[in-house]
Design an enzyme around this catalytic site. Structure first.
Site, short mmCIF file in Angstrom:
data_model
loop_
_atom_site.label_atom_id
_atom_site.label_comp_id
_atom_site.label_asym_id
_atom_site.label_seq_id
_atom_site.Cartn_x
_atom_site.Cartn_y
_atom_site.Cartn_z
N ASP A 134 0.88 -1.33 0.01
CA ASP A 134 -0.04 0.18 -0.03
C ASP A 134 0.95 1.31 0.05
O ASP A 134 2.35 1.16 -0.08
CB ASP A 134 -1.09 0.16 1.13
CG ASP A 134 -2.50 0.40 0.84
OD1 ASP A 134 -2.60 1.15 0.02
OD2 ASP A 134 -3.36 -0.29 1.35
N ASP A 193 -9.34 3.06 -4.47
CA ASP A 193 -10.39 1.76 -4.10
C ASP A 193 -11.62 1.99 -4.56
O ASP A 193 -12.15 2.92 -4.63
CB ASP A 193 -10.16 2.03 -2.35
CG ASP A 193 -9.03 1.38 -1.81
OD1 ASP A 193 -8.10 1.04 -2.66
OD2 ASP A 193 -8.86 1.60 -0.69
#
Length: 572
Positions: A134, A193
């Site tokens: 991430d 996302d």
């Protein structure tokens, strides 16, 4: 394809037994064979879903004080993490894990920055096959981001273990930068996302414009663009005027089709055995072998392997120039909610005023009590000292909150009410518990407001101009065993208008397909969701038009040079 466990799981979610059950279902769970011809049963593993990826919160909040290594959570893995990894490998599947290029991950657990070699060695030691990395708690500058990811790339390569390196930086430059693409990783997230819903799906598709060509096969797995997790119906449906985000059943299927045509990673999420039992239509979407065959096709007759926009139409979402303008002028009225931290960074940063107003600058939206009731929404009323009312009220107390030292967020309109996270991740103001329950415990640091399981308060984007009033045509060349020289072609017709509309691929649109000269004028057609042939298109190069249901519905077609090919299901 792969499966990713939802981040920051609740009780019973994400532990060793839960992950084992998911893995066993992928490897051995019987699901109807959709599009494979003749019915029957198959498994997700046989369809190509191979990696099992627990997400954030798998490890402890601190490294080992003696070795400095990452430490698996003892409540999730009381016998250590190795038995879980070994079990997944014994099922013939790959084990994935989660990390971050920054000092911390999105759940504020240890990141890899400064520990790349140590963590790569640890991942290799326990048998990791996939690493999602991430991009929280590190700079967003492209040069620095790529340099930090490259350090981890080199550390993984130095272990000698093949590990799929999946970047999650939310930007297209990871594919297009001269130091990105195949030089940097095996896949990279190129947009937000998808957890916020349909508008985020479309933003990922828009971001693919111009970068699809960087994806493809190469040594060590190649490089592939990643559009985030597949969504089940109901995600992003927060009520009110939030139609732009709500994942209907039609949009759920369109998302899968879009990701297949664009050769994006196919990443399922959720309790798969439960989904298969309670909502078999979702599993039917994710297991369509004819659509998966499009996703996996190597396009042997052309060097163009990626899906792309064919019709030259406008973006499906708001252009970046428009996004920089004020997002709302009145109320938004979407329900306040939490989502996985990281994928929508600007939507997860909040300014707290001296009076306790909670503002997201990216949308000019405040957290407010709807009608001074328990439901919390995002409201666009501005705090103008020359205006004495907002939404008909003479004060702003329904917009203002008190952050208490024990983690409670109290309403100033009614101090007996605390902000509480509900089971569907929406927020309500309900009587404060004593002692304070986890659902009413919040942390405000670095501009983020996180709940007890590490999810972030996330603003909703208003409906982008034109988003619900567009059609689009996408396509991708396919290989053909029936007509190798002519090949075949997949076409996706998307209708984002509210009602049934003829979606047209005109002369220029067909020309953008780059059909070989060997492809005949009459194209045979197969509907990859109905799993049956349609009427041929006569004079294909003159264009064609198909009626498609509205509100995000689509049709996924295969164009064949041979009638026999379109009469039969595509082998997976």
């Amino acid at each position: 394809g792969d499966y990713q466990d939802p981040a920051a799981p609740g009780p019973g979610r994400g532990n060793a037994s839960y992950i084992a059950a998911i893995a066993e279902f992928i490897a051995n769970g019987s699901i109807p064979l959709v599009g494979g011809g003749g019915g029957g049963w198959t498994t997700l593993k046989d369809l190509g879903y191979w990696y099992v990826n627990p997400s954030s919160s798998w490890d402890e909040m601190e490294r080992s004080p003696t070795t400095g290594e990452l430490v698996p959570r003892k409540d999730f893995y009381p016998d250590g993490i190795e038995p879980t990894v070994d079990h997944i490998h014994a099922l013939g599947l790959g084990y994935g894990t989660y990390g971050d290029r920054g000092t911390l991950d999105c759940d504020k657990r240890p990141g890899q920055l400064g520990h790349e070699a140590q963590d790569a060695a640890y991942f290799a030691k326990i048998g990791v096959d996939w690493l999602k990395s991430d991009s929280c708690y590190d700079t967003g500058a492209s040069a620095t981001a790529i340099a930090h990811y490259a350090t981890m790339r080199d550390a993984l390569n130095a272990t000698g273990r093949p590990i799929w390196y999946a970047l999650c930086g939310w930007e297209p430059f990871y594919a297009s930068d001269p130091k990105g693409g195949t030089r940097l990783a095996n896949s990279a997230r190129i947009g937000p996302d998808t957890g916020s819903g349909w508008s985020a799906v479309l933003k990922n598709i828009d971001n693919l414009n111009g970068i699809g060509r960087f994806a493809g096969h190469a040594m060590a797995g190649g490089f592939w663009n990643d559009g985030s997790l597949q969504l089940a119906p109901g995600v992003g449906c927060h009520g009110g005027d939030d139609e732009s985000t709500c994942m209907s059943r039609a949009r759920h299927r369109s998302m899968f089709s879009l990701y297949c045509v664009h050769a994006l990673n196919l990443v399922m999420t959720g309790n798969l055995p439960g989904i298969a039992q309670l909502d078999p239509a979702v599993m039917e979407t994710w297991s369509n072998s004819e659509a998966i065959a499009v996703n996996q096709d190597t396009s042997s007759w052309t060097s163009i392997r990626h899906g792309r926009r064919l019709d030259g139409g406008p973006p499906l979402t708001m252009p970046s120039s428009a996004a920089s303008q004020p997002a709302v002028s009145s109320v938004i009225y979407a329900k306040a909610h939490t989502a996985e931290c990281g994928g929508e960074p600007t939507l997860q940063l909040w300014n707290i005023s001296a009076t306790g107003a909670i503002l997201n600058n990216a949308t000019d939206a405040y957290v407010a009590m709807a009608g001074c009731d328990k439901t919390l929404i995002y409201d666009g009323c501005s705090f103008d000292p020359n205006v004495t009312t907002c939404a008909g009220r003479g004060d702003y107390r329904h917009f203002e909150f008190t952050f208490r030292g024990d983690g409670a967020i109290l309403s100033q309109y009614n101090p007996a009410l605390c902000v509480s996270k509900q089971d569907d991740s929406t927020l309500e103001a309900v009587p404060c518990g004593s002692p304070l329950p986890a659902s009413q415990t919040w942390i405000h640091t670095s501009g983020q407001i996180t709940d007890s399981v590490g999810h972030c308060l996330t603003a909703s984007q208003p409906s982008p101009p034109g988003q619900l009033n567009t059609t689009a045509v996408f396509g991708r060349p396919l290989s053909s065993t029936y007509s190798p020289a002519a090949g075949a072609y997949s076409v996706l017709l998307l209708n984002n208008q509210p009602t049934v509309t003829n979606v047209t691929c005109g002369v220029a649109c067909v020309a953008n397909m780059g059909l070989p000269s060997a492809f005949p004028e009459t194209a045979f057609v197969r509907d990859l969701w109905a799993h049956s042939p349609l009427a041929p298109i006569v004079s294909i190069r003159s264009g064609f038009s198909v009626a498609v249901h509205g509100a995000g519905a689509s049709m996924l077609l295969k164009l064949c040079a041979s009638e026999a090919e379109c009469a039969n299901p595509t082998p997976k």
